[in-house]
Design a protein around this motif. Structure first.
Motif, PDB file in Angstrom:
ATOM      1  N   LYS B  56       7.491  -0.275   0.379  1.00 55.79           N
ATOM      2  CA  LYS B  56       6.820  -1.576   0.482  1.00 55.79           C
ATOM      3  C   LYS B  56       5.394  -1.401   0.990  1.00 55.79           C
ATOM      4  O   LYS B  56       4.464  -2.005   0.465  1.00 55.79           O
ATOM      5  CB  LYS B  56       7.628  -2.505   1.397  1.00 55.79           C
ATOM      6  CG  LYS B  56       6.974  -3.850   1.606  1.00 55.79           C
ATOM      7  CD  LYS B  56       7.953  -5.003   1.495  1.00 55.79           C
ATOM      8  CE  LYS B  56       8.396  -5.257   0.127  1.00 55.79           C
ATOM      9  NZ  LYS B  56       9.253  -6.115  -0.351  1.00 55.79           N
ATOM     10  N   PHE B  58       3.597   1.225   0.764  1.00 54.63           N
ATOM     11  CA  PHE B  58       2.879   1.878  -0.333  1.00 54.63           C
ATOM     12  C   PHE B  58       2.438   0.829  -1.363  1.00 54.63           C
ATOM     13  O   PHE B  58       1.321   0.876  -1.878  1.00 54.63           O
ATOM     14  CB  PHE B  58       3.783   2.926  -0.993  1.00 54.63           C
ATOM     15  CG  PHE B  58       3.148   3.672  -2.117  1.00 54.63           C
ATOM     16  CD1 PHE B  58       2.194   4.643  -1.868  1.00 54.63           C
ATOM     17  CD2 PHE B  58       3.495   3.404  -3.433  1.00 54.63           C
ATOM     18  CE1 PHE B  58       1.600   5.342  -2.916  1.00 54.63           C
ATOM     19  CE2 PHE B  58       2.910   4.095  -4.481  1.00 54.63           C
ATOM     20  CZ  PHE B  58       1.956   5.067  -4.223  1.00 54.63           C
ATOM     21  N   GLY B  59       3.324  -0.143  -1.597  1.00 50.28           N
ATOM     22  CA  GLY B  59       2.997  -1.216  -2.534  1.00 50.28           C
ATOM     23  C   GLY B  59       1.796  -2.024  -2.068  1.00 50.28           C
ATOM     24  O   GLY B  59       0.897  -2.329  -2.853  1.00 50.28           O
ATOM     25  N   THR B  62      -1.422   0.101  -2.304  1.00 52.22           N
ATOM     26  CA  THR B  62      -1.946   0.351  -3.651  1.00 52.22           C
ATOM     27  C   THR B  62      -2.373  -0.938  -4.343  1.00 52.22           C
ATOM     28  O   THR B  62      -3.099  -0.904  -5.327  1.00 52.22           O
ATOM     29  CB  THR B  62      -0.895   1.060  -4.548  1.00 52.22           C
ATOM     30  OG1 THR B  62       0.313   0.298  -4.518  1.00 52.22           O
ATOM     31  CG2 THR B  62      -0.631   2.469  -4.074  1.00 52.22           C
ATOM     32  N   PHE B  63      -1.916  -2.091  -3.816  1.00 48.57           N
ATOM     33  CA  PHE B  63      -2.293  -3.374  -4.422  1.00 48.57           C
ATOM     34  C   PHE B  63      -3.786  -3.629  -4.217  1.00 48.57           C
ATOM     35  O   PHE B  63      -4.484  -4.067  -5.115  1.00 48.57           O
ATOM     36  CB  PHE B  63      -1.465  -4.497  -3.786  1.00 48.57           C
ATOM     37  CG  PHE B  63      -1.698  -5.847  -4.399  1.00 48.57           C
ATOM     38  CD1 PHE B  63      -0.934  -6.269  -5.480  1.00 48.57           C
ATOM     39  CD2 PHE B  63      -2.673  -6.713  -3.908  1.00 48.57           C
ATOM     40  CE1 PHE B  63      -1.146  -7.510  -6.054  1.00 48.57           C
ATOM     41  CE2 PHE B  63      -2.884  -7.956  -4.485  1.00 48.57           C
ATOM     42  CZ  PHE B  63      -2.117  -8.360  -5.557  1.00 48.57           C
ATOM     43  N   TYR B  64      -4.273  -3.342  -3.030  1.00 51.73           N
ATOM     44  CA  TYR B  64      -5.661  -3.648  -2.711  1.00 51.73           C
ATOM     45  C   TYR B  64      -6.571  -2.461  -3.008  1.00 51.73           C
ATOM     46  O   TYR B  64      -6.349  -1.356  -2.520  1.00 51.73           O
ATOM     47  CB  TYR B  64      -5.793  -4.057  -1.241  1.00 51.73           C
ATOM     48  CG  TYR B  64      -5.068  -5.338  -0.946  1.00 51.73           C
ATOM     49  CD1 TYR B  64      -5.619  -6.559  -1.302  1.00 51.73           C
ATOM     50  CD2 TYR B  64      -3.810  -5.325  -0.348  1.00 51.73           C
ATOM     51  CE1 TYR B  64      -4.940  -7.746  -1.066  1.00 51.73           C
ATOM     52  CE2 TYR B  64      -3.120  -6.506  -0.108  1.00 51.73           C
ATOM     53  CZ  TYR B  64      -3.694  -7.711  -0.467  1.00 51.73           C
ATOM     54  OH  TYR B  64      -3.017  -8.875  -0.240  1.00 51.73           O
ATOM     55  N   GLU B  65      -7.584  -2.741  -3.799  1.00 50.75           N
ATOM     56  CA  GLU B  65      -8.562  -1.734  -4.184  1.00 50.75           C
ATOM     57  C   GLU B  65      -9.217  -1.104  -2.952  1.00 50.75           C
ATOM     58  O   GLU B  65      -9.588   0.069  -2.945  1.00 50.75           O
ATOM     59  CB  GLU B  65      -9.629  -2.424  -5.046  1.00 50.75           C
ATOM     60  CG  GLU B  65     -10.458  -1.530  -5.904  1.00 50.75           C
ATOM     61  CD  GLU B  65      -9.656  -0.912  -7.037  1.00 50.75           C
ATOM     62  OE1 GLU B  65      -9.894   0.258  -7.313  1.00 50.75           O
ATOM     63  OE2 GLU B  65      -8.788  -1.603  -7.619  1.00 50.75           O
TER      64      GLU B  65
END
Lengths: 562, 162
Positions: B56, B58-59, B62-65
Motif C-alpha cells: 500500500k 508503495f502504491g 508511486t502514485f505521486y510523481e
C-alpha cells in the motif's frame, strides 16, 4: 415490511435495509453486470457496469447509491446499453484475448459479459506493455496482461485477509496491481490463501494448475498413485458437475478417481481423526502445565504462514500437529514404504495454500515430500471432464482399506468450527448422544467469522474462539495481546467460513458456501462413528504403524520456531 | 552508494505525524526531505509502525510523481516546461543540460549523484520564462548558455568541497 418502495424498471420494490440499489435490483431478479462488486468487500465503484439511469436522465453507479423511498431507476435503456458496451470494449482493448488457452476459459466474467452484450469487434489497439507471467508462487499464477484493475484481489487481500501482499501502484494508464517493489509473489508476504484468485473476474490471477504432472504419474506403470480427498471437496465439487451444491458426492468422487486411474483412494477425514487425537493431547497437556496463552490450531497452512510472517513470537502457541493432509501423507508413505513401486501421494484439496504446504522442507524426508502433489477441487473437475466421465452416471464407490473408516468429527473439519467441535467431542466428560447434539448449539457452528464458546471441563470453563478470515484472526490476536480477551483454544482458518470457502473450490457466494458447510454437518449426522477416538482404523494405527513414531510422523517443528 | 537509513530520524518523523497512517503522504514527504528520496528500507519499517501493508505504501509512493524511490542528486535542477516557458524555448535548455550531463528522459540522475534533471509543468513564474530552479532557487530568463555557466559553477563548488 418497511413500507418504503422504489421503482426499478417501473416495478415497485420494497427497501429492506439493502445497502445499495444494486442489491435491490438483483433482488428484483435483474442480473446487473459487475466486475468489482462483492458483498463481503468494500464498495469500490470502479467498473461502472452497474450503472442505472434515474428519472431525470442522470447516470449513477448502483453499487454505490443508497436506496431511498420514491427513487426511480431504469436498468436497461439505450444509453446504458451503449455505455456498458463501450466499457467492455475498452476493457477488452487492453486485455490479452487468448481465451482458448486461458485457465479461466469458460469461467471468466469478462468473457461472459462480452458474450452477453454481443461485443463482436474491438476498435481500439492494445496499448498495454507486455509483462511476463509471475509463476513464482506455489499457489497462484499472475498474468497482468489480463488484469482489468477492478481491485477485487487488492481488497480481498487487505480487507478480509489483512495480508496486503498486492496493491495498486502507479497512476493513470501506468496503473497496475503490484507487490511492493515488484517482488515476485514468492518473495512477497503472500500466504497463498488464493482468495485473490477466487474473486478475480478474469484470468489475471489463477490457481496454479498441476494436473499435467498428475496425468504423467497416472500413465506411468512404475508408479502407484494414491489420492486423499479433503472433507470440503465432496460438498464443493457437485454443482460444477451437474449435482446440487452442498450435497456430499464423495462416492462419485472416489469412483471418478478410480476411473481416472488412481490406484488407491482415501479420505483425509481419517487424517483429521488423527489430528483430533494429537491436538487434544497437546491441548490437555498444555492445560495441565498451565502454559500461557491459547493453543492455536495448525491445520490451515495459510494461517501458519501468516503467523510466521507476522507473529513469530506466537509460533510457540501454534499446535505442533501436522495438518490432517500431512499426517495422513506421512502415514501413507510409511504404510507403503516397502512397496515395490514408487508411491505418489496426491492431495485433493479445496485449498491453494496446501500446494505450498506440500513443498515445505518440514514436510520432506530426505528430500522426498510426504505429499507429492496437491490438486484443487477445480483441477479435479477439469480432470474429470478431460477424462470424459459423465459424473451424473458414475456409480458411487467407497474409499479403500485399510484406512477407509473415518468419524463424523473428521468430516466437519472442512467448515469453520469443525476442528473445535471435534476436539470438544473428544474431551467432553459426558459421551452421551444428547451432549454431543447440544454441542452444535454452543456457538461453534455457523459461517460467522468470529465465534466464541465456553465449555465446562473438569472444574473450570474452557474459553474457546473460532475465527475464519485472517483479518478476524489478526483482530483476535490483538485483543489477546492487549489482555482484552483470554482463551484456552483458538481455531483459525484463513478463508471466511473455513475450507468449504477455499480458493481451490469452484466460486460460490456466501449462502452457497453455507450450504456446503451444512452438507458436511449432514454427513456427520449420518456417520455411525461420531468421535475420532472411536475410529477403529485410528486405534489400530496407534498400536501398529504409529508405535514409537507418533512424534516423527504426526508432529512438526516449523523452521524459525523457538 | 547512499548512507544506511537513519531509523532514529525516521522515528522522529513518525512521532511528528502521530504514527497515523492517514498522514502517510506527509510522512513520505518528510522522509524524502531527509534523504532526497525514499529509501527502500523505510517501507517495511513504516508498514510495521503504521499498520498498513508495504504494498500500500508503495502504491502511494508511486502514485505521486513527486516521490522518488531512487536516490537523487545533490543538485536537483527543475526545468519548467509549462506553456509560457515552452514557447520561450525551454526545450533547448533541457536538451543542452541532458547532453552535458549524459542524462535522458529515463535516466535523470548522474552516476556521481551530483545532478538530477527533471521537468515540471509550471513553476508559477511565467513572467521570468524560461525558468529553471536548482534546489528550489529560481533562475529566470534562462538560455542554454547561461545554464552551462551555472552548471560549471556548481561543479566547481562541489570540487572545492572535495
Amino acid at each position: 415490511m418497511s413500507g418504503a418502495f422504489m421503482l426499478i424498471d417501473n416495478i415497485p420494490v420494497e427497501i429492506q435495509g439493502e445497502k445499495n440499489i444494486l442489491e435491490l435490483i438483483r433482488k428484483a431478479g435483474i442480473d446487473l453486470p459487475t466486475f468489482c462488486y462483492y458483498s463481503e468487500l468494500s464498495v469500490y465503484g470502479a467498473c461502472r457496469l452497474c450503472v442505472v439511469e434515474n428519472k431525470w436522465g442522470g447516470i449513477e453507479a448502483s453499487c454505490s447509491t443508497v436506496p431511498k423511498a420514491g427513487m426511480e431507476v431504469h436498468t436497461n435503456t439505450p444509453r446504458l446499453r451503449k455505455y456498458r458496451k463501450m466499457i467492455l470494449e475498452l476493457i477488452l482493448a487492453n486485455h490479452c484475448r487468448d481465451c482458448t488457452t486461458c485457465d479461466k476459459n469458460g469461467t471468466c466474467k469478462l468473457q461472459e459479459l462480452a458474450m452477453r452484450f454481443g461485443i463482436k469487434e474491438v476498435r481500439f489497439e492494445n496499448a498495454k506493455k507486455a509483462i511476463p507471467l509471475d509463476k513464482s508462487s506455489s499457489s497462484i499464477v499472475r498474468d497482468e496482461s489480463k488484469c482489468i484493475l477492478c481491485g477485487d484481489c487488492v481488497r480481498m487481500c487487505d480487507e478480509v485477509q489483512n495480508v496486503g501482499a498486492i496493491d495498486f501502484a502507479y497512476r493513470g494508464s501506468e496503473m497496475r496491481i503490484s507487490t511492493a517493489f515488484h517482488k515476485c509473489m514468492a518473495e512477497s508476504n503472500c500466504v497463498g490463501c488464493g482468495q485473490c484468485a477466487a474473486v478475480c473476474p478474469t484470468g489475471a490471477i489463477t490457481v496454479k494448475n498441476d494436473t499435467a504432472k498428475i496425468w504423467d504419474e497416472l500413465s506411468n506403470p512404475e508408479v502407484k498413485v494414491v489420492a486423499q480427498i479433503a472433507p470440503a471437496v465432496r460438498v464443493g465439487i457437485g454443482e460444477a458437475l451437474g449435482q446440487t451444491n452442498g450435497t456430499n458426492v464423495m462416492g462419485k468422487i472416489v469412483a471418478a478417481l478410480k476411473r481416472i486411474g488412481f490406484n488407491e483412494v482415501f479420505d483425509t477425514s481419517t487424517g483429521a481423526d488423527l489430528t483430533v487425537l494429537e491436538e487434544t493431547n497437546e491441548f490437555l497437556k498444555r492445560l495441565e502445565q498451565g502454559k500461557e496463552g491459547p493453543l492455536f490450531t495448525s491445520c490451515c497452512p495459510a494461517w501458519v504462514k501468516y503467523a510466521e510472517n507476522n507473529y513469530p513470537e506466537l509460533m510457540g502457541n501454534v499446535s505442533t500437529c501436522r495438518s490432517p493432509m500431512q499426517m495422513f501423507g506421512s502415514v501413507l508413505k510409511e504404510h507403503y514404504s516397502h512397496s515395490n513401486k514408487k508411491v505418489v501421494v496426491v492431495g485433493v484439496m479445496p485449498c491453494t495454500a496446501k500446494k505450498a504446504e506440500a513443498e515445505r522442507d518440514e514436510f520432506k524426508e530426505e528430500g522426498i515430500p510426504y505429499i507429492d502433489y496437491v490438486i484443487t477441487t477445480q483441477e479435479l473437475i477439469q480432470m474429470i471432464k478431460e477424462a470424459g466421465l459423465v459424473f451424473d452416471e458414475l456409480e458411487q464407490e467407497a474409499v479403500d482399506m485399510p484406512f477407509g473408516v473415518n468419524s463424523g468429527a473428521g468430516v466437519i473439519f472442512g467448515v469453520t468450527g469443525g476442528v473445535t467441535e471435534a476436539v470438544i467431542r473428544r474431551i467432553a466428560d459426558d459421551k452421551s448422544i444428547n451432549t454431543l447434539r447440544a454441542l452444535a448449539f454452543k456457538g461453534v457452528r455457523g459461517m460467522q467469522g468470529v465465534k466464541e464458546a465456553s465449555i465446562p471441563f473438569g472444574d473450570k470453563m474452557l474459553q474457546i474462539a473460532v475465527v475464519s478470515g485472517l483479518k478476524n484472526a489478526d483482530d483476535l490476536i490483538q485483543k489477546i495481546k492487549n489482555g482484552e480477551k483470554q482463551y484456552d483454544f483458538v481455531e483459525v482458518m484463513a478463508c471466511l467460513g473455513g475450507c468449504v470457502s477455499g480458493a481451490g473450490q469452484p466460486f460460490a457466494k456466501g449462502d452457497e458456501k453455507a450450504k456446503r458447510g451444512q452438507g458436511l454437518y449432514d454427513t456427520d449426522r449420518m456417520s455411525s462413528i461420531k468421535r475420532s477416538e472411536e475410529n477403529p482404523v485410528i486405534m489400530s494405527l496407534y498400536s501398529g504403524l504409529l508405535k514409537g513414531k507418533v512424534h516423527q510422523l504426526l508432529h512438526v517443528k516449523y523452521a524459525g520456531k523457538e | 552508494m547512499e548512507q544506511v537509513i537513519d531509523f532514529k530520524a525516521l522515528d522522529e518523523v513518525l512521532v511528528k505525524n502521530n504514527f497515523s497512517k492517514n498522514n502517510i503522504i506527509s510522512i513520505l514527504q518528510d522522509i524524502q526531505e531527509q534523504h532526497r528520496y525514499i529509501p527502500h528500507e523505510a517501507f517495511p519499517y513504516l508498514a510495521e509502525k503504521l499498520g498498513i501493508s508495504t504494498a500500500k505504501i508503495f502504491g502511494v509512493a508511486t502514485f505521486y510523481e513527486n516521490f522518488s524511490l531512487e536516490p537523487k542528486g545533490k543538485y536537483i535542477i527543475k526545468i519548467c516546461d509549462g506553456t509560457a516557458c515552452h514557447v520561450r524555448k525551454s526545450i533547448p535548455i533541457l536538451n543542452k543540460l541532458r547532453d552535458e550531463l549524459g542524462l535522458s528522459k529515463e535516466k535523470i540522475t548522474t552516476d556521481d549523484l551530483l545532478f538530477t534533471l527533471e521537468t515540471v509543468s509550471c513553476l508559477g513564474a511565467c513572467g521570468l520564462a524560461p525558468v529553471i530552479t536548482i534546489n528550489d532557487k529560481v533562475y529566470g530568463a534562462m538560455t542554454p548558455e547561461k545554464a552551462m555557466v551555472l552548471l560549471k559553477e556548481l561543479k566547481e563548488a562541489s570540487e572545492d568541497v572535495k
